[in-house]
Design a protein around this motif. Structure first.
Motif, PDB file in Angstrom:
ATOM      1  N   ASN A  72     -11.205  59.137  53.882  1.00 40.62           N
ATOM      2  CA  ASN A  72     -10.363  59.411  54.847  1.00 40.62           C
ATOM      3  C   ASN A  72      -9.386  60.915  53.912  1.00 40.62           C
ATOM      4  N   PRO A  73      -9.457  61.925  54.705  1.00 42.25           N
ATOM      5  CA  PRO A  73      -8.599  62.536  54.193  1.00 42.25           C
ATOM      6  C   PRO A  73      -7.327  62.924  54.238  1.00 42.25           C
ATOM      7  N   GLU A  74      -7.048  62.116  55.320  1.00 37.76           N
ATOM      8  CA  GLU A  74      -5.667  62.193  56.183  1.00 37.76           C
ATOM      9  C   GLU A  74      -4.472  61.506  55.896  1.00 37.76           C
ATOM     10  N   VAL A  75      -4.658  60.377  55.440  1.00 35.94           N
ATOM     11  CA  VAL A  75      -4.375  58.767  55.478  1.00 35.94           C
ATOM     12  C   VAL A  75      -3.697  58.804  54.143  1.00 35.94           C
ATOM     13  N   PRO A  76      -1.804  58.949  53.801  1.00 34.79           N
ATOM     14  CA  PRO A  76      -0.647  59.148  53.143  1.00 34.79           C
ATOM     15  C   PRO A  76      -1.116  57.950  51.477  1.00 34.79           C
ATOM     16  N   ILE A  77      -0.773  58.804  50.601  1.00 30.42           N
ATOM     17  CA  ILE A  77      -1.189  57.814  49.166  1.00 30.42           C
ATOM     18  C   ILE A  77      -0.431  57.517  48.602  1.00 30.42           C
ATOM     19  N   LEU A  78       0.164  56.860  47.797  1.00 26.84           N
ATOM     20  CA  LEU A  78       1.394  56.519  47.432  1.00 26.84           C
ATOM     21  C   LEU A  78       1.262  55.852  45.851  1.00 26.84           C
ATOM     22  N   PHE A  79       1.300  56.540  44.742  1.00 27.32           N
ATOM     23  CA  PHE A  79       1.656  55.790  43.591  1.00 27.32           C
ATOM     24  C   PHE A  79       2.231  54.877  42.978  1.00 27.32           C
ATOM     25  N   LEU A  80       1.899  53.826  42.698  1.00 24.07           N
ATOM     26  CA  LEU A  80       3.086  52.811  41.712  1.00 24.07           C
ATOM     27  C   LEU A  80       2.755  52.955  40.154  1.00 24.07           C
ATOM     28  N   THR A  81       3.698  53.614  39.625  1.00 23.29           N
ATOM     29  CA  THR A  81       3.322  53.757  37.642  1.00 23.29           C
ATOM     30  C   THR A  81       4.535  53.313  37.431  1.00 23.29           C
ATOM     31  N   ALA A  82       3.490  53.064  36.408  1.00 19.13           N
ATOM     32  CA  ALA A  82       4.303  52.812  35.109  1.00 19.13           C
ATOM     33  C   ALA A  82       4.903  54.042  34.170  1.00 19.13           C
ATOM     34  N   LYS A  83       3.288  54.782  34.140  1.00 15.30           N
ATOM     35  CA  LYS A  83       3.671  55.891  33.530  1.00 15.30           C
ATOM     36  C   LYS A  83       4.021  56.885  33.555  1.00 15.30           C
ATOM     37  N   THR A  84       4.323  57.874  32.137  1.00 18.32           N
ATOM     38  CA  THR A  84       5.912  58.399  32.141  1.00 18.32           C
ATOM     39  C   THR A  84       4.812  60.193  31.698  1.00 18.32           C
ATOM     40  N   GLN A  85       3.820  60.112  31.829  1.00 23.71           N
ATOM     41  CA  GLN A  85       2.876  61.510  31.509  1.00 23.71           C
ATOM     42  C   GLN A  85       3.010  62.809  32.436  1.00 23.71           C
ATOM     43  N   THR A  86       3.597  63.769  32.088  1.00 30.42           N
ATOM     44  CA  THR A  86       3.247  64.469  33.702  1.00 30.42           C
ATOM     45  C   THR A  86       1.927  64.553  33.495  1.00 30.42           C
TER      46      THR A  86
END
Length: 227
Positions: A72-86
């Motif tokens: 599915n190219p449309e469904v919104p995806i949000l990432f949660l992470t403790a990583k801080t690297q660009t």
């Protein structure tokens, strides 16, 4: 009908708080903590939004996002992470993420970001905005298609993404490094030369409208001019 969220988080205490808070706001939340089980669950529930922790057991959030995008190219995806690297942020967007939230985060911030990606999805799924008008052209972003009357030009994925970036930043200058990191994941010499090739291809595609111009700002990047 409540909005269905697939929430993937292996920190069970945090996950319980976030899940209950979202449910208290009227969302339907289905939570999973094992990365290996997510795709089967995704296919069953067909969520409106996916919230993925990056660091997960058995399969990380980036891998899951890539598999979801293949379906599915449309469904919104949000990432949660403790990583801080660009580099991690860039990787998340390159794999099709819509937003990226660093831990620790406030629940209010998460809810605002969910609402934001849902609004964007509603606009992009509307037939009225199936395309954007660029001079004489219609640019169908989801179909990677550029049309001028009856003439159609099929763009490659990166040509389409590059044109989208230029159009979205048409009121200013977008620097080369940002383009390279967003589209290729790094700004190596090889990718820099590839960018030159794609810029040339887009200029050829757009040359039928003399009011459109991709200006090279020497030593900085590009500016997309719509006359």
């Amino acid at each position: 009908m409540s909005i269905k969220i697939l929430y993937v988080e292996d920190e069970l205490f945090l996950g319980k708080i976030v899940k209950e808070s979202l449910q208290g706001r009227g969302f339907e939340v289905i939570m999973e903590c094992d990365g290996a089980k997510v795709m089967e669950l995704y296919k069953q529930i067909k969520p409106a939004v996916c919230i993925l922790d990056v660091m997960l057991p058995n399969k990380d959030g980036f891998e899951i996002a890539e598999e979801i995008r293949a379906l599915n190219p449309e469904v919104p995806i949000l990432f949660l992470t403790a990583k801080t690297q660009t580099a991690d942020l860039v990787k998340g967007f390159t794999l099709g993420g819509n937003d990226y939230i660093r831990k620790p985060f406030s629940l209010e911030e998460l809810i605002v970001r969910i609402d934001n990606v849902l609004r964007k999805t509603d606009r992009s799924s509307s037939p009225a905005v199936d395309y954007v008008r660029i001079g004489r052209f219609r640019f169908y972003t989801n179909r990677q298609l550029l049309t001028n009357g009856s003439e159609e030009k099929k763009l490659s994925y990166r040509e389409s993404e590059l044109l989208k970036l230029l159009y979205e930043n048409r009121d200013g200058i977008i620097d080369r490094k940002s383009i390279l990191n967003l589209l290729w994941g790094n700004d190596s010499f090889f990718n820099s030369r590839n960018l030159d090739v794609y810029i040339t291809r887009l200029r050829v595609c757009l040359k039928e409208d003399e009011n459109l111009e991709i200006l090279t700002i020497k030593g900085v990047g590009y500016r997309f001019v719509l006359g």
